[in-house]
Motif scaffolding. Structure first.
Motif, PDB file in Angstrom:
ATOM      1  N   LYS A 266      47.753  46.313  16.746  1.00 39.84           N
ATOM      2  CA  LYS A 266      46.804  45.697  16.411  1.00 39.84           C
ATOM      3  C   LYS A 266      46.663  45.533  15.167  1.00 39.84           C
ATOM      4  O   LYS A 266      45.616  46.173  14.401  1.00 39.84           O
ATOM      5  CB  LYS A 266      45.502  46.315  17.121  1.00 39.84           C
ATOM      6  CG  LYS A 266      45.726  46.497  18.800  1.00 39.84           C
ATOM      7  CD  LYS A 266      44.217  47.297  19.336  1.00 39.84           C
ATOM      8  CE  LYS A 266      44.510  47.124  20.659  1.00 39.84           C
ATOM      9  NZ  LYS A 266      43.259  47.468  21.320  1.00 39.84           N
TER      10      LYS A 266
ATOM     11  N   LYS B 230      34.786  46.747  21.735  1.00 42.36           N
ATOM     12  CA  LYS B 230      35.038  46.764  23.330  1.00 42.36           C
ATOM     13  C   LYS B 230      35.964  47.615  23.834  1.00 42.36           C
ATOM     14  O   LYS B 230      36.546  48.433  23.118  1.00 42.36           O
ATOM     15  CB  LYS B 230      35.688  45.124  23.441  1.00 42.36           C
ATOM     16  CG  LYS B 230      35.006  44.145  22.859  1.00 42.36           C
ATOM     17  CD  LYS B 230      35.763  42.738  23.016  1.00 42.36           C
ATOM     18  CE  LYS B 230      34.930  41.656  22.481  1.00 42.36           C
ATOM     19  NZ  LYS B 230      35.544  40.333  22.275  1.00 42.36           N
ATOM     20  N   PHE B 231      35.917  47.869  25.088  1.00 43.13           N
ATOM     21  CA  PHE B 231      36.444  48.721  25.861  1.00 43.13           C
ATOM     22  C   PHE B 231      37.973  48.763  25.617  1.00 43.13           C
ATOM     23  O   PHE B 231      38.642  49.763  25.478  1.00 43.13           O
ATOM     24  CB  PHE B 231      36.134  48.625  27.590  1.00 43.13           C
ATOM     25  CG  PHE B 231      36.848  49.789  28.270  1.00 43.13           C
ATOM     26  CD1 PHE B 231      36.150  51.008  28.422  1.00 43.13           C
ATOM     27  CD2 PHE B 231      37.966  49.786  28.851  1.00 43.13           C
ATOM     28  CE1 PHE B 231      36.668  51.964  29.101  1.00 43.13           C
ATOM     29  CE2 PHE B 231      38.590  50.593  29.601  1.00 43.13           C
ATOM     30  CZ  PHE B 231      37.909  51.900  29.673  1.00 43.13           C
ATOM     31  N   ARG B 232      38.528  47.633  25.402  1.00 42.95           N
ATOM     32  CA  ARG B 232      40.167  47.372  25.101  1.00 42.95           C
ATOM     33  C   ARG B 232      40.523  48.001  23.885  1.00 42.95           C
ATOM     34  O   ARG B 232      41.656  47.970  23.849  1.00 42.95           O
ATOM     35  CB  ARG B 232      40.589  45.920  25.694  1.00 42.95           C
ATOM     36  CG  ARG B 232      39.909  45.025  24.642  1.00 42.95           C
ATOM     37  CD  ARG B 232      40.562  43.695  24.989  1.00 42.95           C
ATOM     38  NE  ARG B 232      40.238  42.601  23.970  1.00 42.95           N
ATOM     39  CZ  ARG B 232      38.995  41.706  24.282  1.00 42.95           C
ATOM     40  NH1 ARG B 232      38.413  41.919  25.422  1.00 42.95           N
ATOM     41  NH2 ARG B 232      38.669  40.798  23.642  1.00 42.95           N
ATOM     42  N   ASP B 233      39.471  48.108  22.924  1.00 38.91           N
ATOM     43  CA  ASP B 233      39.715  48.405  21.492  1.00 38.91           C
ATOM     44  C   ASP B 233      39.198  49.512  21.244  1.00 38.91           C
ATOM     45  O   ASP B 233      39.048  50.002  19.900  1.00 38.91           O
ATOM     46  CB  ASP B 233      38.936  47.361  20.622  1.00 38.91           C
ATOM     47  CG  ASP B 233      39.642  46.080  20.777  1.00 38.91           C
ATOM     48  OD1 ASP B 233      40.932  45.966  20.900  1.00 38.91           O
ATOM     49  OD2 ASP B 233      38.941  44.979  20.542  1.00 38.91           O
TER      50      ASP B 233
ATOM     51  N   ASP C 220      40.734  52.494  21.256  1.00 36.41           N
ATOM     52  CA  ASP C 220      41.814  52.838  20.317  1.00 36.41           C
ATOM     53  C   ASP C 220      41.481  52.690  19.029  1.00 36.41           C
ATOM     54  O   ASP C 220      41.883  53.663  18.060  1.00 36.41           O
ATOM     55  CB  ASP C 220      43.453  52.481  20.589  1.00 36.41           C
ATOM     56  CG  ASP C 220      43.491  51.015  20.532  1.00 36.41           C
ATOM     57  OD1 ASP C 220      42.506  50.317  20.575  1.00 36.41           O
ATOM     58  OD2 ASP C 220      44.400  50.689  20.820  1.00 36.41           O
TER      59      ASP C 220
ATOM     60  N   GLN D 240      37.483  57.080  27.066  1.00 35.74           N
ATOM     61  CA  GLN D 240      37.373  56.212  27.966  1.00 35.74           C
ATOM     62  C   GLN D 240      37.073  57.305  29.220  1.00 35.74           C
ATOM     63  O   GLN D 240      37.220  56.576  30.526  1.00 35.74           O
ATOM     64  CB  GLN D 240      38.585  55.621  28.374  1.00 35.74           C
ATOM     65  CG  GLN D 240      38.818  54.519  27.328  1.00 35.74           C
ATOM     66  CD  GLN D 240      40.325  53.660  27.500  1.00 35.74           C
ATOM     67  OE1 GLN D 240      41.247  54.482  27.913  1.00 35.74           O
ATOM     68  NE2 GLN D 240      40.444  52.469  27.020  1.00 35.74           N
TER      69      GLN D 240
ATOM     70  N   THR E 248      42.022  58.209  22.838  1.00 32.26           N
ATOM     71  CA  THR E 248      41.596  57.085  23.380  1.00 32.26           C
ATOM     72  C   THR E 248      41.332  57.283  25.023  1.00 32.26           C
ATOM     73  O   THR E 248      40.225  56.932  25.443  1.00 32.26           O
ATOM     74  CB  THR E 248      42.626  55.877  23.294  1.00 32.26           C
ATOM     75  OG1 THR E 248      42.803  55.501  21.970  1.00 32.26           O
ATOM     76  CG2 THR E 248      42.214  54.800  24.032  1.00 32.26           C
TER      77      THR E 248
END
Length: 448
Positions: free
Chosen positions: A109, A69-72, A74, A18, A14
């Motif tokens: 998640k 999305k950036f937060r996902d 992972d 990023q 992850t």
């Protein structure tokens, strides 16, 4: 704390996705949290997924309705890991998919489990058609980012496909024998009952193993009988022509492989300084020196500046310059993802700054060996051409050797399947005034 290997692998990948860190910086901490029995699988998942990332990313784009999305990110990592298992491992498909879904729960998640399951099962059903649809996609075909393929085509029109193919293979495990502790023939005899091994062709201290294994289990590890080092990197000590009583600088020394080889090659050097910018990496140098029972003055400093220097000129300087590391992609497959075309320009500016600074520290009559693990001319021969053009007291010593290919300036090695990495060398001598180009005597290949 999860013990799900896919979830742990996602935690390694992850940050990379990023654009934070690398496999080398992210994997060790996660590996310590992984059950020992699963650590080999963890490394295989992380390195394999990044080795095939360009291809896997092409497939994801066909399978998903919208970008993650950036937060996902992972969850994207979980999908990449799942696709890698389905396409490139012998892990049963049902296990690869179910464990990937379970990893979503371990990452808190659970909602993403349905998404991951749907994407992976669709790939399982439509794999042949999906891959057929990518037959004209060069990034998929050659498993490299588009910018890198285009740059290699332009720089090496006769070699680019060979380079890409070698990059996609795993690199062999190569050892460098410590001549102060043993010799190559004797150590090959010690290895006979353990692993198949052969002499390297160009380095007189190299041994190439037929398979990877835990090096700490090999005879003489604790006593410093050998180090792990690719054959191409082993050529630096021979090129520098070290003599007893000389003062030496290793300007960008971490992790210390070439530094230790210099000390092993000529134990009667007067002094050796090793400069490294990062304290963490300087610690690796100290560890290697201690294990091999060698001594050097390790300095944490910037090699492009002189605050650390006492003004004493050096007889020999090794400048293993910062670079794109595109000659060692097979050892660091995340380079395919982490590097961008514009990085080369910034790196070349730093290289020139360090080269100019080191040149001012070299004695007249002294030699500087410029080296990189890059296969891009902008970081290599063009850099040397630029430096020679703007410097009055430099003579290039032509390297006549049985390895690599001769360039206008220096010599370039490409990565070779089951052989050495990609590397570049140029040897410069400092003059009190401008003189004509000298020629280095031929370096005979070591055979038999």
């Amino acid at each position: 704390m999860t013990s799900n290997v896919r979830a742990l692998a996602a935690q390694v990948l992850t940050p990379l996705l990023q654009n934070k860190g690398s496999l080398n910086t992210q994997l060790p901490a996660i590996e310590r949290r992984c059950p020992e029995k699963d650590r080999a699988l963890l490394r295989e998942l992380c390195y394999g997924t990044m080795r095939h990332h360009p291809q896997l990313n092409c497939i994801i784009k066909l399978l998903q309705n919208r970008a993650f999305k950036f937060r996902d990110i992972d969850i994207k990592a979980i999908v990449l890991l799942g696709l890698y298992q389905l396409q490139h491992t012998r892990i049963p498909a049902h296990a690869a998919i179910s464990e990937s879904v379970e990893a979503c729960r371990d990452l808190d998640k659970e909602w993403a489990g349905k998404v991951v399951n749907a994407i992976l099962r669709r790939f399982q059903r439509e794999q042949e058609e999906l891959i057929d649809s990518l037959s004209d996609n060069e990034s998929y075909q050659f498993n490299h980012p588009e910018w890198m393929i285009a740059k290699l085509k332009n720089n090496w029109p006769d070699h680019w496909q060979q380079i890409l193919k070698a990059n996609n293979e795993q690199a062999p495990l190569t050892l460098r024998i410590n001549a102060l502790k043993t010799d190559r023939e004797r150590y090959l005899t010690q290895l006979e009952p353990i692993v198949d091994a052969e002499k390297t062709e160009f380095s007189p201290t190299g041994i190439r193993l037929s398979t990877s294994l835990n090096i700490e289990s090999l005879p003489g590890y604790e006593e410093g009988a050998f180090s792990v080092q690719d054959e191409a990197a082993q050529l630096s000590a021979q090129l520098l022509d070290l003599q007893a009583g000389q003062t030496v600088l290793d300007a960008c020394a971490a992790p210390g492989g070439k530094l230790c080889h210099l000390l092993e090659s000529e134990p009667a050097l007067a002094s050796v300084d090793a400069v490294e910018l990062e304290e963490r990496r300087a610690g690796r140098i100290e560890e290697n020196l201690e294990r091999l029972d060698l001594d050097a003055n390790v300095i944490i400093a910037d090699a492009s500046h002189q605050e650390w220097w006492d003004g004493t000129l050096y007889d020999r300087i090794l400048l293993d310059a910062p670079c794109s590391a595109t000659g060692v992609i097979r050892r660091n497959p995340d380079i395919k993802y982490l590097r961008q075309g514009e990085d080369i320009h910034e790196t070349s500016k730093l290289q020139l700054s360090i080269l100019e600074n080191c040149w001012s520290m070299l004695k007249p009559g002294g030699k500087l060996l410029y080296a990189t693990c890059s296969i891009f001319p902008q970081e290599n021969e063009r850099q040397i051409k630029r430096f020679i053009a703007q410097t009055d007291n430099v003579t290039e010593i032509k390297i006549d050797a049985p390895w690599g290919i001769a360039r206008e300036h220096g010599r370039q090695l490409f990565p070779q399947i089951n052989r050495h990495d990609g590397f570049y060398y140029a040897l410069l001598e400092k003059q009190s005034k401008l003189t004509k180009t000298a020629t280095l005597p031929p370096l005979a290949a070591v055979k038999g």
